[in-house]
Design an enzyme around this catalytic site. Structure first.
Site, PDB file in Angstrom:
ATOM      1  N   GLY A  31       0.728  -0.970  -0.069  1.00 11.79           N
ATOM      2  CA  GLY A  31      -0.201   0.044   0.069  1.00 11.79           C
ATOM      3  C   GLY A  31       0.930   1.391  -0.143  1.00 11.79           C
ATOM      4  O   GLY A  31       0.302   2.437   0.043  1.00 11.79           O
ATOM      5  N   TYR A  53      43.128  16.182  24.249  1.00 14.45           N
ATOM      6  CA  TYR A  53      43.396  17.488  23.714  1.00 14.45           C
ATOM      7  C   TYR A  53      42.141  18.275  23.748  1.00 14.45           C
ATOM      8  O   TYR A  53      41.027  17.792  23.626  1.00 14.45           O
ATOM      9  CB  TYR A  53      44.151  17.198  22.179  1.00 14.45           C
ATOM     10  CG  TYR A  53      43.203  16.502  21.281  1.00 14.45           C
ATOM     11  CD1 TYR A  53      42.186  17.173  20.569  1.00 14.45           C
ATOM     12  CD2 TYR A  53      43.391  15.235  21.024  1.00 14.45           C
ATOM     13  CE1 TYR A  53      41.349  16.556  19.665  1.00 14.45           C
ATOM     14  CE2 TYR A  53      42.677  14.598  20.295  1.00 14.45           C
ATOM     15  CZ  TYR A  53      41.713  14.992  19.545  1.00 14.45           C
ATOM     16  OH  TYR A  53      41.057  14.464  18.525  1.00 14.45           O
ATOM     17  N   SER A  62      33.181  11.563  11.335  1.00 16.68           N
ATOM     18  CA  SER A  62      33.719  11.061  12.537  1.00 16.68           C
ATOM     19  C   SER A  62      34.638  12.207  13.084  1.00 16.68           C
ATOM     20  O   SER A  62      35.395  11.883  14.230  1.00 16.68           O
ATOM     21  CB  SER A  62      34.317   9.746  12.564  1.00 16.68           C
ATOM     22  OG  SER A  62      35.359   9.660  11.694  1.00 16.68           O
ATOM     23  N   HIS A  93      43.530  20.612   8.223  1.00 25.30           N
ATOM     24  CA  HIS A  93      43.385  21.892   9.024  1.00 25.30           C
ATOM     25  C   HIS A  93      44.731  22.193   9.389  1.00 25.30           C
ATOM     26  O   HIS A  93      45.660  21.510   9.308  1.00 25.30           O
ATOM     27  CB  HIS A  93      42.437  21.561  10.217  1.00 25.30           C
ATOM     28  CG  HIS A  93      43.001  20.508  11.263  1.00 25.30           C
ATOM     29  ND1 HIS A  93      44.020  20.938  12.144  1.00 25.30           N
ATOM     30  CD2 HIS A  93      42.731  19.486  11.600  1.00 25.30           C
ATOM     31  CE1 HIS A  93      44.482  19.903  12.598  1.00 25.30           C
ATOM     32  NE2 HIS A  93      43.542  18.919  12.629  1.00 25.30           N
ATOM     33  N   CYS A 114      43.851  13.530  11.681  1.00 22.90           N
ATOM     34  CA  CYS A 114      43.798  14.605  10.721  1.00 22.90           C
ATOM     35  C   CYS A 114      44.947  14.873   9.792  1.00 22.90           C
ATOM     36  O   CYS A 114      46.058  14.251  10.324  1.00 22.90           O
ATOM     37  CB  CYS A 114      43.258  15.792  11.388  1.00 22.90           C
ATOM     38  SG  CYS A 114      41.567  16.046  12.264  1.00 22.90           S
TER      39      CYS A 114
END
Length: 418
Positions: A225, A307, A320, A325, A343
């Site tokens: 449906g 940190y 995540s 940077h 990173c």
């Protein structure tokens, strides 16, 4: 009258026109009926199970047109909805009945044209109209990302409001969702889960391409449906081909624009135990300032690895928390050692340049890291880490991935020029 007699009559007309130069329309049809005669109203010759008056047709009941008595037969039936889509059906060999074989579209108006002939071969016609009920359960689809200009690695996403798990339901959804590009490229949908699809081309999008995603799902039965709702289209423009390749072993990032190197940047990546993920990633967004805290990635406050830092020029590549940077606190390790928690860090000036150069959809690839491979779907856009052959198996339409798939289905998902 038999088909043989009618065929003989038509041939006689043609021969007469060829010998005498007379118009074929002067010849009579079967039993003397002129071939140009207006069809009679077949209302009394057929029965229709569709609704009458203001009532609307139920969605779970097939249409049926039946020849009354034994004084003629049905020769053709066409049923077309308001969007111009034909409803599939089967006509009995003896012309006694036509029955629809495909689901009705919800909340639309159908026009049904029934062609008949009587025992002497005279043609009849009857046109019927009716509306269908609205769906009680509606599937909404939202395309992503937002309209705009993106890099060559940007996938198209389709988020569903309800799960669709059956093969037939997924095929119905996928047939209704179209992605087209100019210039044209080959591409395919991939079912990430029951409520999410991703679309990508075989190779990265061409620089300067225009991409549109549309959905003709309104009223289409998906499963049981559940019926489709209206879909807002999406238009994207593809920018330059920006690729950043980070070699974790040499501690260098090489940035290319349209295949030419435009910068080489000393970097640091993840140290042992926090190694940066290998593989192809896609820029998800850019944040001038981010407060990065170790507690958000499961490192307890006060531990030797904890940190809490202000970070600038942060370009996100995973949900995540993996970024490219500025990392001025580790400048002595840039180009020499991997000391981050996953990173890719660089000097503030280089991070500012990178931040200004890339856009969402651009490609960031990490090689020679000891980290895990990039997750294809659970942590950003890792779609490009899936081989094309495997990607195609994620479609509900392509041959080999769906039991009812056909070559025509496969052609439907290849973008064409607009």
């Amino acid at each position: 009258m038999s088909h043989t007699i009618r065929l003989h009559t038509a041939i006689s007309c043609t021969l007469l026109a060829a010998v005498t130069g007379a118009s074929a329309t002067a010849c009579g049809g079967p039993e003397g009926h002129p071939l140009s005669a207006e069809p009679y109203d077949a209302a009394q010759q057929i029965e229709f199970n569709g609704p009458s008056g203001s009532r609307k047709a139920p969605l779970n009941k097939p249409l049926e047109v039946t020849a009354k008595g034994g004084d003629g037969r049905i020769t053709d039936v066409t049923a077309v909805d308001a969007a111009g889509h034909y409803l599939a059906g089967e006509l009995a060999a003896d012309g006694s009945r036509w029955r629809s074989t495909a689901p009705l579209v919800a909340a639309t108006r159908y026009t049904v044209r029934v062609a008949t002939e009587d025992d002497s071969g005279a043609p009849g016609v009857r046109t019927l109209t009716f509306e269908t009920e609205a769906a009680k359960r509606v599937l909404n689809v939202r395309f992503g990302p937002e309209a705009g200009t993106y890099g060559v690695g940007q996938p198209i996403t389709a988020e569903l409001s309800s799960p669709v798990s059956s093969k037939t339901g997924r095929a119905a959804v996928e047939r209704s969702l179209k992605v087209r590009s100019t210039p044209a490229v080959e591409g395919s949908w991939y079912w990430v889960d029951d409520k999410k699809l991703h679309y990508r081309p075989k190779e990265f999008w061409p620089t300067g391409a225009s991409v549109t995603a549309t959905g003709k799902l309104a009223g289409v039965r998906i499963d049981g449906g559940l019926y489709g709702g209206p879909v807002k289209p999406l238009s994207l423009t593809i920018g330059d081909r920006i690729e950043a390749i980070t070699d974790a072993a040499s501690h260098r990032m090489t940035v290319k624009r349209n295949g030419e190197v435009i910068n080489t940047i000393p970097v640091t990546t993840g140290k042992p135990g926090f190694s940066t993920r290998n593989g192809i990633k896609v820029v998800l967004g850019k944040e001038y300032y981010v407060r990065m805290r170790s507690t958000t990635v499961g490192i307890a406050a006060g531990s030797s690895e904890s940190y809490d830092l202000p970070v600038y020029y942060a370009t996100r590549v995973t949900w995540s928390g993996e970024y490219v940077h500025a990392a001025p606190w580790s400048v002595g390790s840039h180009g020499a050692a991997n000391v981050s928690h996953g990173c890719t860090g660089m000097s503030t000036s280089n991070a500012a340049w990178f931040f200004k150069t890339v856009r969402p959809g651009d490609v960031v690839t990490v090689v020679n890291s000891s980290g895990n491979p990039m997750d294809p779907f659970g942590n950003g856009f890792g779609d490009w880490n899936v081989s094309w052959d495997k990607w195609r198996t994620g479609s509900a339409l392509l041959t080999g991935s769906h039991p009812h798939a056909t070559p025509a289905d496969a052609a439907r998902i290849r973008p064409a020029a607009l």
